[in-house]
Design a protein around this motif. Structure first.
Motif, PDB file in Angstrom:
ATOM      1  N   SER A  41       0.823  -1.204   0.000  1.00 52.63           N
ATOM      2  CA  SER A  41       0.000   0.000   0.000  1.00 52.63           C
ATOM      3  C   SER A  41       0.862   1.261   0.000  1.00 52.63           C
ATOM      4  N   ARG A  42       1.933   1.247   0.782  1.00 52.59           N
ATOM      5  CA  ARG A  42       2.810   2.421   0.824  1.00 52.59           C
ATOM      6  C   ARG A  42       3.541   2.621  -0.493  1.00 52.59           C
ATOM      7  N   ALA A  43       3.963   1.511  -1.114  1.00 49.63           N
ATOM      8  CA  ALA A  43       4.638   1.625  -2.413  1.00 49.63           C
ATOM      9  C   ALA A  43       3.688   2.191  -3.466  1.00 49.63           C
ATOM     10  N   VAL A  44       2.440   1.718  -3.465  1.00 43.88           N
ATOM     11  CA  VAL A  44       1.449   2.226  -4.404  1.00 43.88           C
ATOM     12  C   VAL A  44       1.161   3.700  -4.125  1.00 43.88           C
ATOM     13  N   THR A  45       1.101   4.059  -2.852  1.00 47.15           N
ATOM     14  CA  THR A  45       0.853   5.456  -2.489  1.00 47.15           C
ATOM     15  C   THR A  45       1.946   6.366  -3.017  1.00 47.15           C
ATOM     16  N   VAL A  46       3.202   5.969  -2.811  1.00 47.81           N
ATOM     17  CA  VAL A  46       4.325   6.792  -3.253  1.00 47.81           C
ATOM     18  C   VAL A  46       4.358   6.909  -4.778  1.00 47.81           C
ATOM     19  N   ALA A  47       4.234   5.768  -5.463  1.00 51.49           N
ATOM     20  CA  ALA A  47       4.293   5.782  -6.926  1.00 51.49           C
ATOM     21  C   ALA A  47       3.137   6.586  -7.520  1.00 51.49           C
ATOM     22  N   GLY A  48       1.927   6.319  -7.045  1.00 57.04           N
ATOM     23  CA  GLY A  48       0.775   7.052  -7.563  1.00 57.04           C
ATOM     24  C   GLY A  48       0.800   8.521  -7.181  1.00 57.04           C
ATOM     25  N   GLY A  49       1.281   8.818  -5.972  1.00 60.65           N
ATOM     26  CA  GLY A  49       1.376  10.203  -5.542  1.00 60.65           C
ATOM     27  C   GLY A  49       2.348  10.997  -6.391  1.00 60.65           C
ATOM     28  N   PHE A  50       3.493  10.387  -6.722  1.00 62.32           N
ATOM     29  CA  PHE A  50       4.460  11.063  -7.584  1.00 62.32           C
ATOM     30  C   PHE A  50       3.856  11.312  -8.962  1.00 62.32           C
ATOM     31  N   ALA A  51       3.173  10.305  -9.504  1.00 55.54           N
ATOM     32  CA  ALA A  51       2.536  10.471 -10.813  1.00 55.54           C
ATOM     33  C   ALA A  51       1.475  11.565 -10.777  1.00 55.54           C
ATOM     34  N   ALA A  52       0.712  11.628  -9.699  1.00 57.73           N
ATOM     35  CA  ALA A  52      -0.320  12.664  -9.578  1.00 57.73           C
ATOM     36  C   ALA A  52       0.303  14.049  -9.497  1.00 57.73           C
TER      37      ALA A  52
END
Length: 311
Positions: free
Chosen positions: A279-290
């Motif tokens: 979940s944290r990895a997805v948060t970081v990756a998606g947050g950077f993309a956003a």
């Protein structure tokens, strides 16, 4: 000017077309991840707007010159140098729009803060006069009210407000779950996040992303607090407590236990929670993309235009 125009066009694309995919993705990830994506998309939108305006006002002081130098031959075909008077005109208009938006944001933020302070002072006065608070670092003000009410107020003097009717209607386990939910709001600074979203939505609501931001954040902070309370006290006590107090909300600028869409909250309580690391990895990756979405769209426009215009 072309680089600035590309960035501002990227801002428009993200601002107008991102709410739908964000809403769909929010149902597939944890509430904290979805909340991060919504807020970082809004932050990227604002940062992209400021960057585009700065490039219009100060084209010789930003990266525009370097980008144009690399693709000089391609941009020559577009005719960038034929309209030199557009730079100061567009820069002046864009600066005026940004300054007006900033002034509205400042006024709305100051007004909201003033009203929040009034609400805080009233509750803190009641807390001192009644002497009905418990001894925890985060005090709970128990008010004599038959309806089951529970909400929290954030800030430096955060507190939880609960009614005596809440004690009468809920079991001990349900009451612990409700108080854990409200503590999660305070500890996660959900009041600040909802305040930022509310101010942006009220002042810049002509942008679809920012118009939908307050509602999305309001629901997601409730889901995030539910998840924390369920981890601490169990899902079933929280679920039964939600069913008992779902119709009673708190005052404005508070986060009430009955806030958000209760049907969605009950459904998400039964959803499976995955690995925290994933979940944290997805948060970081998606947050950077956003965050970089407007810039990514701008780069795609720049590269696409250069490929089309180059012989």
């Amino acid at each position: 000017m072309i680089t600035a125009a590309a960035i501002l066009l990227g801002v428009l694309v993200v601002g107008w077309w991102s709410p739908r995919p964000l809403s769909r993705l929010s149902a597939l990830v944890s509430p904290g991840t979805a909340l991060t994506w919504w807020l970082l998309t809004a932050a990227g939108l604002i940062a992209g707007t400021i960057a585009g305006v700065l490039l219009l006002v100060l084209p010789g002081h930003g990266p525009a010159a370097a980008v144009l130098a690399v693709l000089h031959d391609c941009w020559a075909a577009v005719g960038h140098g034929n309209l030199p008077a557009l730079d100061p005109i567009a820069g002046g208009i864009a600066t005026a729009v940004v300054l007006a938006a900033a002034a509205r944001l400042a006024l709305a933020s100051a007004g909201r803060r003033r009203r929040r302070n009034v609400l805080h002072r009233r509750h803190l006065l009641a807390l001192r006069l009644s002497g009905s608070a418990d001894g925890r670092p985060l005090p709970t003000l128990w008010v004599p009210e038959d309806e089951p009410v529970a909400y929290s107020l954030g800030g430096r003097q955060a507190l939880i407000v609960a009614s005596t009717g809440l004690k009468d209607r809920l079991s001990a386990g349900e009451l612990r779950a409700v108080l854990a939910h409200e503590r999660a709001h305070v500890h996660s600074r959900h009041h600040l996040l909802t305040a930022v979203a509310d101010v942006l939505g009220r002042t810049l609501g002509f942008v679809p992303l920012l118009r939908e931001l307050p509602g999305a954040v309001q629901l997601l902070v409730e889901l995030a607090a539910d998840r924390t309370a369920a981890e601490q006290c169990g899902r079933e006590p929280l679920r039964s407590a939600l069913l008992s107090i779902r119709a009673v909300e708190g005052p404005r600028r508070s986060l009430a236990m009955a806030g958000g869409d209760t049907t969605i909250r009950l459904q998400r309580l039964t959803a499976h929670t995955g690995s925290r690391l994933v979940s944290r990895a997805v948060t970081v990756a998606g947050g950077f993309a956003a965050l970089v979405a407007p810039a990514a769209v701008a780069v795609a426009l720049v590269v696409g235009t250069s490929l089309v215009s180059c012989p």
